[in-house]
Design a protein around this motif. Structure first.
Motif, PDB file in Angstrom:
ATOM      1  N   HIS A 268       0.816  -1.215   0.000  1.00 25.74           N
ATOM      2  CA  HIS A 268       0.000   0.000   0.000  1.00 25.74           C
ATOM      3  C   HIS A 268       0.851   1.268   0.000  1.00 25.74           C
ATOM      4  N   ASP A 269       1.892   1.297   0.844  1.00 27.97           N
ATOM      5  CA  ASP A 269       2.692   2.518   0.937  1.00 27.97           C
ATOM      6  C   ASP A 269       3.470   2.788  -0.352  1.00 27.97           C
ATOM      7  N   GLU A 270       3.945   1.723  -1.003  1.00 29.45           N
ATOM      8  CA  GLU A 270       4.652   1.904  -2.267  1.00 29.45           C
ATOM      9  C   GLU A 270       3.701   2.383  -3.357  1.00 29.45           C
ATOM     10  N   MET A 271       2.494   1.834  -3.359  1.00 31.40           N
ATOM     11  CA  MET A 271       1.463   2.311  -4.285  1.00 31.40           C
ATOM     12  C   MET A 271       1.163   3.786  -4.018  1.00 31.40           C
ATOM     13  N   ALA A 272       0.989   4.136  -2.756  1.00 31.28           N
ATOM     14  CA  ALA A 272       0.663   5.522  -2.399  1.00 31.28           C
ATOM     15  C   ALA A 272       1.797   6.471  -2.762  1.00 31.28           C
ATOM     16  N   ASP A 273       3.029   6.045  -2.560  1.00 26.64           N
ATOM     17  CA  ASP A 273       4.174   6.873  -2.956  1.00 26.64           C
ATOM     18  C   ASP A 273       4.127   7.166  -4.460  1.00 26.64           C
ATOM     19  N   TRP A 274       3.804   6.148  -5.252  1.00 26.90           N
ATOM     20  CA  TRP A 274       3.739   6.315  -6.709  1.00 26.90           C
ATOM     21  C   TRP A 274       2.606   7.263  -7.093  1.00 26.90           C
ATOM     22  N   VAL A 275       1.444   7.058  -6.485  1.00 27.36           N
ATOM     23  CA  VAL A 275       0.289   7.913  -6.783  1.00 27.36           C
ATOM     24  C   VAL A 275       0.596   9.365  -6.431  1.00 27.36           C
ATOM     25  N   LYS A 276       1.198   9.576  -5.262  1.00 27.07           N
ATOM     26  CA  LYS A 276       1.511  10.938  -4.826  1.00 27.07           C
ATOM     27  C   LYS A 276       2.585  11.561  -5.709  1.00 27.07           C
ATOM     28  N   ALA A 277       3.603  10.797  -6.056  1.00 29.51           N
ATOM     29  CA  ALA A 277       4.687  11.326  -6.878  1.00 29.51           C
ATOM     30  C   ALA A 277       4.194  11.750  -8.257  1.00 29.51           C
ATOM     31  N   ASN A 278       3.179  11.060  -8.755  1.00 25.57           N
ATOM     32  CA  ASN A 278       2.645  11.364 -10.078  1.00 25.57           C
ATOM     33  C   ASN A 278       1.434  12.297 -10.037  1.00 25.57           C
ATOM     34  N   GLY A 279       1.021  12.698  -8.839  1.00 29.42           N
ATOM     35  CA  GLY A 279      -0.107  13.620  -8.715  1.00 29.42           C
ATOM     36  C   GLY A 279      -1.377  13.091  -9.346  1.00 29.42           C
ATOM     37  N   ILE A 280      -1.643  11.782  -9.144  1.00 31.04           N
ATOM     38  CA  ILE A 280      -2.796  11.157  -9.788  1.00 31.04           C
ATOM     39  C   ILE A 280      -4.094  11.700  -9.195  1.00 31.04           C
ATOM     40  N   ALA A 281      -4.955  12.238 -10.056  1.00 32.48           N
ATOM     41  CA  ALA A 281      -6.263  12.733  -9.633  1.00 32.48           C
ATOM     42  C   ALA A 281      -7.311  11.647  -9.866  1.00 32.48           C
ATOM     43  N   GLU A 282      -8.468  11.814  -9.245  1.00 33.45           N
ATOM     44  CA  GLU A 282      -9.536  10.824  -9.399  1.00 33.45           C
ATOM     45  C   GLU A 282     -10.059  10.815 -10.834  1.00 33.45           C
ATOM     46  N   TRP A 283     -10.247   9.631 -11.359  1.00 29.46           N
ATOM     47  CA  TRP A 283     -10.860   9.496 -12.678  1.00 29.46           C
ATOM     48  C   TRP A 283     -12.370   9.605 -12.555  1.00 29.46           C
ATOM     49  N   THR A 284     -12.998  10.215 -13.549  1.00 28.37           N
ATOM     50  CA  THR A 284     -14.449  10.124 -13.637  1.00 28.37           C
ATOM     51  C   THR A 284     -14.786   8.836 -14.382  1.00 28.37           C
ATOM     52  N   ASN A 285     -16.013   8.373 -14.232  1.00 28.09           N
ATOM     53  CA  ASN A 285     -16.410   7.163 -14.953  1.00 28.09           C
ATOM     54  C   ASN A 285     -16.343   7.374 -16.451  1.00 28.09           C
ATOM     55  N   ALA A 286     -16.639   8.583 -16.895  1.00 35.76           N
ATOM     56  CA  ALA A 286     -16.563   8.860 -18.332  1.00 35.76           C
ATOM     57  C   ALA A 286     -15.125   8.717 -18.821  1.00 35.76           C
ATOM     58  N   GLN A 287     -14.165   9.220 -18.050  1.00 36.12           N
ATOM     59  CA  GLN A 287     -12.764   9.104 -18.437  1.00 36.12           C
ATOM     60  C   GLN A 287     -12.302   7.655 -18.444  1.00 36.12           C
ATOM     61  N   ARG A 288     -12.772   6.895 -17.454  1.00 34.34           N
ATOM     62  CA  ARG A 288     -12.326   5.505 -17.331  1.00 34.34           C
ATOM     63  C   ARG A 288     -12.880   4.625 -18.440  1.00 34.34           C
ATOM     64  N   PHE A 289     -14.167   4.714 -18.669  1.00 28.88           N
ATOM     65  CA  PHE A 289     -14.823   3.749 -19.552  1.00 28.88           C
ATOM     66  C   PHE A 289     -15.096   4.259 -20.971  1.00 28.88           C
ATOM     67  N   TYR A 290     -15.059   5.587 -21.143  1.00 31.18           N
ATOM     68  CA  TYR A 290     -15.248   6.166 -22.466  1.00 31.18           C
ATOM     69  C   TYR A 290     -14.205   7.268 -22.694  1.00 31.18           C
ATOM     70  N   PRO A 291     -12.918   6.881 -22.695  1.00 32.45           N
ATOM     71  CA  PRO A 291     -11.851   7.880 -22.850  1.00 32.45           C
ATOM     72  C   PRO A 291     -11.940   8.578 -24.193  1.00 32.45           C
ATOM     73  N   ALA A 292     -11.518   9.840 -24.202  1.00 30.69           N
ATOM     74  CA  ALA A 292     -11.511  10.601 -25.453  1.00 30.69           C
ATOM     75  C   ALA A 292     -10.494   9.989 -26.401  1.00 30.69           C
ATOM     76  N   LYS A 293     -10.852   9.930 -27.668  1.00 35.60           N
ATOM     77  CA  LYS A 293      -9.952   9.348 -28.665  1.00 35.60           C
ATOM     78  C   LYS A 293      -8.882  10.360 -29.020  1.00 35.60           C
ATOM     79  N   ALA A 294      -7.691   9.828 -29.226  1.00 36.97           N
ATOM     80  CA  ALA A 294      -6.566  10.703 -29.566  1.00 36.97           C
ATOM     81  C   ALA A 294      -6.771  11.321 -30.933  1.00 36.97           C
TER      82      ALA A 294
END
Length: 292
Positions: free
Chosen positions: A266-292
């Motif tokens: 858990h702590d290693e996962m949290a370190d990675w998330v914090k280091a990358n500034g990961i924000a919460e995904w919305t369901n739209a972003q997760r399941f219907y991502p915008a096409k490049a």
């Protein structure tokens, strides 16, 4: 090395892993001569009668269960997070030291399993958080980085108090699938999802069901949801018994048979998330991502 988010609609786990798996071993004890309000026994005693069977059943985790879980994790070379009542460390400092020696994290879980945050005032919460931190420092030499409340029963103040106390991650969330950074008045805190199917879900049932649920969930996420997350959770006083431990060993061996799986503390996962500034995904972003 941390992996930067792949795009504005998501991120990539380190080394291109398809799924991140965390293992949560709940190491619990109750105050005085109390035990859990449930057990394998099906006959209830008269109200007011001391339930010695429940008390001793609950004590199994510190006496034997935690050691069996450590042995299985070590044999499979899997890192885990032991989420422990601080009293558990006092009752078996040798087990705590072995967990750290084996490369596992130990996170905080209140002082005893019946010291529920939901029943406390903010000042009482702050005091018990401090008591846990002090106990960890005494037994392990360091403060815990993570917090999960007993029976996932926090108050509206717990999150802020955990951040105020300097924790890295917090796990009392029932509404998320993936970890992300939470901004609080006391600074960032990493939110980690828990599980809906810990080992107690098969209490008095077939322990194999626990394996099948996790196998099916893992298979679905691995095949259908790249960059997914799975939390495998069990208790030392139940999951550490041979009938459940056999299934724990089996699911670890099954998951390790797949490529591109990030098994992480858990702590290693949290370190990675914090280091990358990961924000919460919305369901739209997760399941219907915008096409490049």
């Amino acid at each position: 090395m941390a992996t930067k988010p792949a795009s504005s609609s998501g991120f990539a786990w380190p080394n291109g892993a398809r799924i991140a798996v965390v293992v949560t071993c709940l190491w619990e004890n109750w105050s005085g001569d109390k035990g859990p309000p449930f057990s394998v026994q099906t006959t209830s005693l008269k109200p007011g009668t001391h339930d010695r069977a429940a008390m001793t059943w609950g004590h199994y985790g510190t006496r034997s269960g935690v050691w069996r879980l450590l042995k299985i994790l070590d044999a499979n070379k899997v890192p885990a997070t032991f989420v422990a009542n601080a009293q558990s460390l006092e009752l078996s400092p040798a087990a705590a030291k072995q967990a750290l020696k084996s490369g596992h994290e130990i996170a905080a879980h209140s002082y005893t399993q019946d010291a529920l945050m939901a029943y406390l005032s903010p000042d009482e919460e702050r005091a018990i958080i401090k008591k846990c931190i002090d106990t960890f420092k005494t037994v392990t030499g360091t403060a815990p980085k993570g917090w999960l409340s007993p029976v996932l029963a926090p108050t509206a103040h717990t999150e802020e108090l955990i951040a105020e106390a300097g924790f890295l991650w917090y796990g009392d969330y029932n509404n998320i699938d993936l970890p992300f950074c939470v901004e609080t008045k006391s600074g960032p805190l990493v939110a980690l999802p828990h599980t809906d199917f810990a080992d107690h879900r098969v209490l008095r049932a077939n322990p194999r069901d626990w394996f099948e649920v996790h196998k099916d969930t893992f298979d679905y996420l691995y095949a259908n949801e790249p960059t997914s997350f799975l939390n495998i959770t069990l208790h030392a006083h139940f999951g550490g018994r041979p009938l459940m431990a056999a299934q724990f060993d089996a699911i670890l061996k099954y998951i390790k048979g797949f490529a591109d799986v990030w098994i992480v503390r858990h702590d290693e996962m949290a370190d990675w998330v914090k280091a990358n500034g990961i924000a919460e995904w919305t369901n739209a972003q997760r399941f219907y991502p915008a096409k490049a």
